[in-house]
Design a protein around this motif. Structure first.
Motif, PDB file in Angstrom:
ATOM      1  N   THR A   3      -8.376   7.409   4.547  1.00  0.00           N
ATOM      2  CA  THR A   3      -9.772   7.777   4.317  1.00  0.00           C
ATOM      3  C   THR A   3      -9.957   8.723   3.133  1.00  0.00           C
ATOM      4  O   THR A   3     -11.053   9.238   2.915  1.00  0.00           O
ATOM      5  CB  THR A   3     -10.359   8.418   5.581  1.00  0.00           C
ATOM      6  N   GLY A   4      -8.902   8.953   2.377  1.00  0.00           N
ATOM      7  CA  GLY A   4      -9.033   9.832   1.216  1.00  0.00           C
ATOM      8  C   GLY A   4      -9.905   9.244   0.131  1.00  0.00           C
ATOM      9  O   GLY A   4     -10.592   9.970  -0.594  1.00  0.00           O
ATOM     10  N   THR A  11      -3.192   4.862  -3.287  1.00  0.00           N
ATOM     11  CA  THR A  11      -4.347   5.676  -2.913  1.00  0.00           C
ATOM     12  C   THR A  11      -4.044   7.145  -3.161  1.00  0.00           C
ATOM     13  O   THR A  11      -2.918   7.526  -3.492  1.00  0.00           O
ATOM     14  CB  THR A  11      -4.692   5.477  -1.429  1.00  0.00           C
ATOM     15  N   ILE A  12      -5.050   7.972  -2.980  1.00  0.00           N
ATOM     16  CA  ILE A  12      -4.862   9.412  -3.166  1.00  0.00           C
ATOM     17  C   ILE A  12      -3.776   9.941  -2.231  1.00  0.00           C
ATOM     18  O   ILE A  12      -3.012  10.834  -2.593  1.00  0.00           O
ATOM     19  CB  ILE A  12      -6.201  10.162  -2.942  1.00  0.00           C
ATOM     20  N   VAL A  67       0.848  -1.193   0.000  1.00  0.00           N
ATOM     21  CA  VAL A  67       0.000   0.000   0.000  1.00  0.00           C
ATOM     22  C   VAL A  67       0.882   1.240   0.000  1.00  0.00           C
ATOM     23  O   VAL A  67       1.648   1.472   0.935  1.00  0.00           O
ATOM     24  CB  VAL A  67      -0.940   0.013   1.220  1.00  0.00           C
ATOM     25  N   ASN A  68       0.793   1.993  -1.080  1.00  0.00           N
ATOM     26  CA  ASN A  68       1.606   3.205  -1.231  1.00  0.00           C
ATOM     27  C   ASN A  68       3.089   2.916  -0.995  1.00  0.00           C
ATOM     28  O   ASN A  68       3.798   3.690  -0.344  1.00  0.00           O
ATOM     29  CB  ASN A  68       1.110   4.297  -0.287  1.00  0.00           C
ATOM     30  N   GLY A  69       3.534   1.772  -1.508  1.00  0.00           N
ATOM     31  CA  GLY A  69       4.937   1.406  -1.435  1.00  0.00           C
ATOM     32  C   GLY A  69       5.357   0.685  -0.174  1.00  0.00           C
ATOM     33  O   GLY A  69       6.513   0.267  -0.056  1.00  0.00           O
ATOM     34  N   ARG A  70       4.434   0.493   0.765  1.00  0.00           N
ATOM     35  CA  ARG A  70       4.768  -0.155   2.035  1.00  0.00           C
ATOM     36  C   ARG A  70       4.004  -1.463   2.181  1.00  0.00           C
ATOM     37  O   ARG A  70       2.774  -1.475   2.133  1.00  0.00           O
ATOM     38  CB  ARG A  70       4.403   0.778   3.193  1.00  0.00           C
ATOM     39  N   CYS A 103     -14.752   5.797  -5.024  1.00  0.00           N
ATOM     40  CA  CYS A 103     -13.826   4.871  -4.371  1.00  0.00           C
ATOM     41  C   CYS A 103     -12.657   4.464  -5.271  1.00  0.00           C
ATOM     42  O   CYS A 103     -11.952   3.495  -4.982  1.00  0.00           O
ATOM     43  CB  CYS A 103     -14.574   3.610  -3.949  1.00  0.00           C
ATOM     44  N   THR A 104     -12.433   5.189  -6.353  1.00  0.00           N
ATOM     45  CA  THR A 104     -11.409   4.817  -7.324  1.00  0.00           C
ATOM     46  C   THR A 104     -10.035   4.714  -6.677  1.00  0.00           C
ATOM     47  O   THR A 104      -9.590   5.613  -5.954  1.00  0.00           O
ATOM     48  CB  THR A 104     -11.366   5.824  -8.478  1.00  0.00           C
ATOM     49  N   LEU A 105      -9.359   3.601  -6.961  1.00  0.00           N
ATOM     50  CA  LEU A 105      -8.005   3.335  -6.486  1.00  0.00           C
ATOM     51  C   LEU A 105      -7.169   2.888  -7.673  1.00  0.00           C
ATOM     52  O   LEU A 105      -7.687   2.632  -8.754  1.00  0.00           O
ATOM     53  CB  LEU A 105      -8.014   2.227  -5.434  1.00  0.00           C
TER      54      LEU A 105
END
Length: 204
Positions: free
Chosen positions: A72-73, A112-113, A46-49, A86-88
């Motif tokens: 929560t973005g 995510t955003i 998730v986001n590189g982690r 909810c676009t990811l």
């Protein structure tokens, strides 16, 4: 981003409900992925982690991100894959986070955003949205930004008609879409100028 009439309320700016999923050749559909039947440990980048959790098999990806990771973005709207809130991004393709199960993301990269903002990838788009007043309440904005970034990456020569088609599955009930199209077009034109022969820093 008036869409007060729902799916048909984009007034031509984002007409129809086909959305970015149709415009991007189905890229917003949840990838077909084996589902863990017993809620076993799942690892998602998730986001590189890397994040490892035991996840309920029926928990959707957007709910996992919001409730378990406090990201929560990404918003929850229709919960039917229609509104685009909810676009990811999963492995580089945009998906509806309310249609994809979290366990389907096992071994995948999810952006995510929050992550795309921290990386600076969305900075130009975010600035254009701000300057063009392409957001009001902001509920649809995270999904709209990811959809716009997907278009710019896929089709840097996109016309206004193609912009409208691509964002047509991301609903906005505030802006009437015109300013959103303007903002995306501004970024596209800026990048085209920067890539043109003779542009600053580009050999002629």
């Amino acid at each position: 981003m008036s869409a007060a009439g729902g799916p048909g309320g984009a007034g031509g700016e984002a007409a129809g409900g086909g959305g970015s999923a149709g415009a991007a050749g189905g890229s917003a559909s949840a990838p077909d992925r084996h589902v863990e039947a017993a809620g076993g440990p799942v690892t998602i980048v998730v986001n590189g982690r890397p994040v490892t959790r035991r996840i309920e098999p029926r928990q959707h990806l957007v709910d996992f991100l919001r409730e378990e990771l406090d990201l929560t973005g990404s918003h929850v709207g229709c919960e039917h894959g229609v509104c685009g809130a909810c676009t990811l991004r999963v492995d580089g393709a945009i998906v509806r986070g309310c249609l994809m199960l979290a366990v389907q993301a096992d071994g995948r990269r999810v952006d995510t955003i929050e992550g795309l903002t921290d990386s600076g990838e969305l900075a130009e788009l975010q600035e254009a949205f701000y300057r063009r007043n392409a957001l009001q309440c902001g509920y649809c904005t995270p999904g709209m930004l990811l959809c716009a970034a997907d278009l710019i990456a896929r089709n840097p020569q996109a016309t206004r008609v193609q912009i409208r088609e691509h964002i047509s599955g991301n609903y906005c009930r505030c802006t009437g879409y015109q300013a959103i199209v303007d903002a995306i077009e501004t970024v596209l034109e800026s990048r085209r100028r920067g890539a043109a022969p003779g542009a600053a820093g580009t050999p002629s």
